[in-house]
Design an enzyme around this catalytic site. Structure first.
Site, short mmCIF file in Angstrom:
data_model
loop_
_atom_site.label_atom_id
_atom_site.label_comp_id
_atom_site.label_asym_id
_atom_site.label_seq_id
_atom_site.Cartn_x
_atom_site.Cartn_y
_atom_site.Cartn_z
N ASP A 62 0.77 -1.10 0.01
CA ASP A 62 -0.10 0.04 0.08
C ASP A 62 0.87 1.29 0.09
O ASP A 62 1.82 1.35 0.64
CB ASP A 62 -0.97 0.05 1.29
CG ASP A 62 -1.65 -1.20 1.51
OD1 ASP A 62 -1.44 -2.19 0.71
OD2 ASP A 62 -2.41 -1.16 2.49
N GLN A 78 3.91 0.86 2.29
CA GLN A 78 4.28 -0.73 3.16
C GLN A 78 5.39 -1.42 2.48
O GLN A 78 5.33 -1.71 1.19
CB GLN A 78 3.09 -1.37 3.02
CG GLN A 78 1.90 -0.60 3.91
CD GLN A 78 1.91 -0.82 5.41
OE1 GLN A 78 1.69 -1.75 5.93
NE2 GLN A 78 2.57 0.10 5.83
N TRP A 122 1.60 -1.03 10.16
CA TRP A 122 0.60 -1.27 8.84
C TRP A 122 0.22 0.05 8.34
O TRP A 122 0.62 0.91 8.75
CB TRP A 122 -0.53 -2.14 9.22
CG TRP A 122 -0.15 -3.59 8.89
CD1 TRP A 122 1.06 -3.91 8.80
CD2 TRP A 122 -0.91 -4.52 9.07
NE1 TRP A 122 0.97 -5.47 8.85
CE2 TRP A 122 -0.21 -5.91 8.78
CE3 TRP A 122 -2.38 -4.70 9.08
CZ2 TRP A 122 -0.87 -7.11 8.65
CZ3 TRP A 122 -3.07 -5.94 8.91
CH2 TRP A 122 -2.18 -7.06 8.96
N SER A 123 -0.68 0.20 7.47
CA SER A 123 -1.05 1.23 6.74
C SER A 123 -1.79 2.30 7.67
O SER A 123 -2.13 2.28 8.71
CB SER A 123 -2.07 1.14 5.56
OG SER A 123 -1.47 0.28 4.47
N ASP A 187 -5.89 0.89 8.85
CA ASP A 187 -5.85 1.84 7.81
C ASP A 187 -6.59 3.29 7.92
O ASP A 187 -7.61 3.45 7.41
CB ASP A 187 -6.42 1.25 6.51
CG ASP A 187 -5.77 -0.09 6.37
OD1 ASP A 187 -4.64 -0.40 6.90
OD2 ASP A 187 -6.38 -0.89 5.94
N GLU A 242 -10.92 -2.04 3.97
CA GLU A 242 -9.58 -1.61 4.23
C GLU A 242 -9.20 -0.37 3.49
O GLU A 242 -9.92 0.23 2.52
CB GLU A 242 -8.66 -2.56 3.52
CG GLU A 242 -8.58 -4.02 4.02
CD GLU A 242 -7.27 -4.74 3.65
OE1 GLU A 242 -6.50 -5.15 4.38
OE2 GLU A 242 -7.11 -5.09 2.45
#
Length: 583
Positions: A62, A78, A122-123, A187, A242
């Site tokens: 991402d 990412q 993570w994102s 996210d 997401e």
């Protein structure tokens, strides 16, 4: 024999260089810029791109929190720094640019280090606060493998590259509540500032089998509250949402607007990615900020009627407002179509799309238009033009004189006898299946481009159009057919497709394709429909790749105008392929 002082210095420098090579260049200057000598992929890699963004090696997915700060564009992404596959230990890679095309790789911005992100970072997204300071909110995978939201701020605001980031002492600032599952709560979006002085974000989530985007509010960007247990957006039987995105678009013109704008001159776009389908869907509608509600023009149906940014490979996208040029820019991750074994052998996996400017289609008012940013045109080199060429049914024409594996093509097709299009009831028809199963020849089409084609055409990717007549309008079918893209086995060669309306008064269809070794991004009808694909030809690589225009329909098509450019390499710290001649 006499040895000059200059020669001695040269020999010493060469000795030092070779010593550093042997040591893996551990002594490379520590300037928070990635040492390119440490990163090696196989020589002459046939599928590595030349002007699409990639890190020097290993896994990328991402795009995270792209932004513009003090004259510099930032792309976070990412990244697995240790392997060409996804796994634990994901970090926020960081690169900077002055033009969104040529990039400088920096050291990682955020890495696992604390209990709240020790498994992975993570994102998330970046937001520019009212005082001009940037802040990142990202999802940490904590020691329990729960997903929690954390903040990071720049260590030195006077550094336009923002090389170092510091995690907030109050992390995690948001933890899962009863509205989301602990392992499906991630996210966070870019924040927007409401008329009441509060910041708002949405976070992707899942509860049962319902996909959700959950709204949180804060007065200081640190202390966040869930004001309403009802999700801001939800769909049943879809699984987790997401990488949600939410932003306004102007109803007049192509300029973008800041994420916090609310007025009668804008509409709003909500975007979610469904992991189960690996597609990004968007919804245009009305934002009622007083009620904290978004009313979409259309609900999600799970059919071809749903709007997508891209009908091929394009996922986990992220947009940002570019203050420098008053435009909204969209990035998307374009993943591989080969095997994990292939990725490990290549030493890398994943590319980012060319950044796209996005705006509301003023004709319809209910869908978006996307177009490659103007800066990519600086890479255009040798040009080939074809004008007013009649393409009879069953004919093919080579576009020669450019490096067809690294090209930008714009073509305008004219359809003189549109009224002769075959009648077809398209209700309940899946365009992707139609692209796969339609007869090879129709009345109007298929016509279009054969990209990354071998000379004998045993390998080619066909980007094509067909035109049908329904009860009250003409409808175009855009296809990207990867079924003959490679002689290799074990590849995902899915054919993609989508419908679009054809203007009977104009009688033209336009196509632009960006070709870059293993990726083809195609924009139909001025960017109203887009399809991206990944392909890995065995024969049609480097200088052995060819480009053709074709017409397999029975009716003639006119190439009103065609321009094709060889594309120069962007500066992205790539391993250059020296096995073929570039522009």
């Amino acid at each position: 024999m006499e040895i000059s002082a200059t020669l001695v210095l040269v020999l010493l420098a060469l000795f030092t260089f070779l010593q550093n090579v042997a040591n893996g260049f551990d002594s490379w200057p520590q300037t928070n810029t990635i040492n390119p000598f440490k990163y090696r992929v196989p020589e002459n890699p046939p599928y590595r791109t030349s002007y699409h963004f990639q890190p020097p090696q290993n896994w990328m997915n991402d795009p995270n929190g792209p932004m513009y700060y003090k004259g510099v564009y930032h792309l976070f992404y990412q990244h697995n720094p240790t392997a060409a596959t996804f796994g634990d230990g994901i970090v926020w890679g960081h690169s900077v640019s002055y033009d969104l095309i040529n990039w400088i790789h920096l050291n990682n911005a955020i890495e696992p280090s604390e209990a709240y992100d020790i498994i992975s970072c993570w994102s998330g997204s970046a937001t520019i606060l009212l005082d001009g300071k940037p802040v990142i909110m990202y999802t940490g995978i904590d020691h329990n493998r729960h997903q929690v939201q954390n903040l990071a701020m720049p260590k030195n605001l006077s550094d336009p590259f923002l090389r170092e980031w510091v995690k907030h002492t109050q992390n995690p600032v948001i933890i899962p509540s009863e509205v989301a599952e602990v392992d499906n709560f991630r996210d966070p979006s870019t924040a927007w500032h409401g008329k009441d002085g509060k910041w708002r974000i949405i976070i992707g989530a899942q509860k049962g089998d319902q996909g959700r985007a959950i709204l949180y509010q804060s007065e200081d960007f640190v202390n966040w509250k869930l004001e309403d247990a009802n999700p801001f957006y939800a769909t049943d039987n879809t699984g987790v949402c997401e990488c949600p995105d939410f932003y306004p678009v102007s109803i007049n013109g192509t300029n973008g607007v800041d994420s916090s704008v609310e007025s009668s001159s804008v509409r709003h776009v909500a975007k979610v990615g469904y992991l189960r389908m690996a597609h990004d869907y968007y919804f245009v509608g009305k934002y009622l900020s007083d009620e904290e509600r978004f009313i979409a023009d259309a609900k999600f149906t799970g059919t071809s009627l749903d709007l997508r940014y891209d009908y091929g490979k394009f996922y986990a996208s992220k947009s940002f407002f570019d203050y420098a040029k008053n435009r909204r820019i969209l990035w998307g991750w374009v993943n591989e179509s080969d095997s994990e074994k292939d990725d490990i052998e290549k030493g890398w996996a994943g590319v980012q799309s060319i950044p796209r400017q996005v705006w509301l289609d003023n004709k319809s008012g209910n869908r978006l238009v996307q177009w490659p940013i103007e800066e990519v045109e600086k890479l255009r080199s040798k040009n080939i033009s074809i004008n007013g060429e009649k393409l009879r049914g069953g004919s093919i024409l080579e576009v020669s004189g450019i490096t067809a594996s690294q090209a930008d093509i714009e073509v305008l097709f004219e359809i003189p006898e549109l009224e002769n299009a075959e009648s077809f009831d398209l209700s309940d028809v899946d365009p992707q299946l139609l692209c796969s199963n339609a007869p090879r020849s129709g009345i109007i089409g298929p016509f279009g481009l054969l990209a990354l084609a071998s000379k004998d055409l045993r390998e080619h990717t066909a980007i094509s159009f067909r035109v049908y007549k329904t009860s009250n309008k003409f409808v175009g079918l855009m296809c990207s057919d990867q079924s003959r893209s490679s002689l290799q086995n074990g590849l995902d060669k899915t054919t993609y497709g989508t419908f679009f309306d054809v203007d009977s008064n104009v009688r033209t269809i336009s196509l632009r394709s960006l070709i870059d070794h293993s990726i083809i991004e195609s924009f139909g009808e001025g960017g109203r429909v887009c399809i991206s694909s990944r392909v890995y030809p065995k024969l049609a690589t480097g200088n052995e790749a060819h480009l053709y225009v074709f017409n397999n329909g029975t009716m003639s098509i006119l190439i009103s105008k065609l321009n094709a450019w060889c594309m120069k390499e962007a500066e992205i710290g790539h391993v250059k392929n020296m096995s073929y001649k570039t522009c």
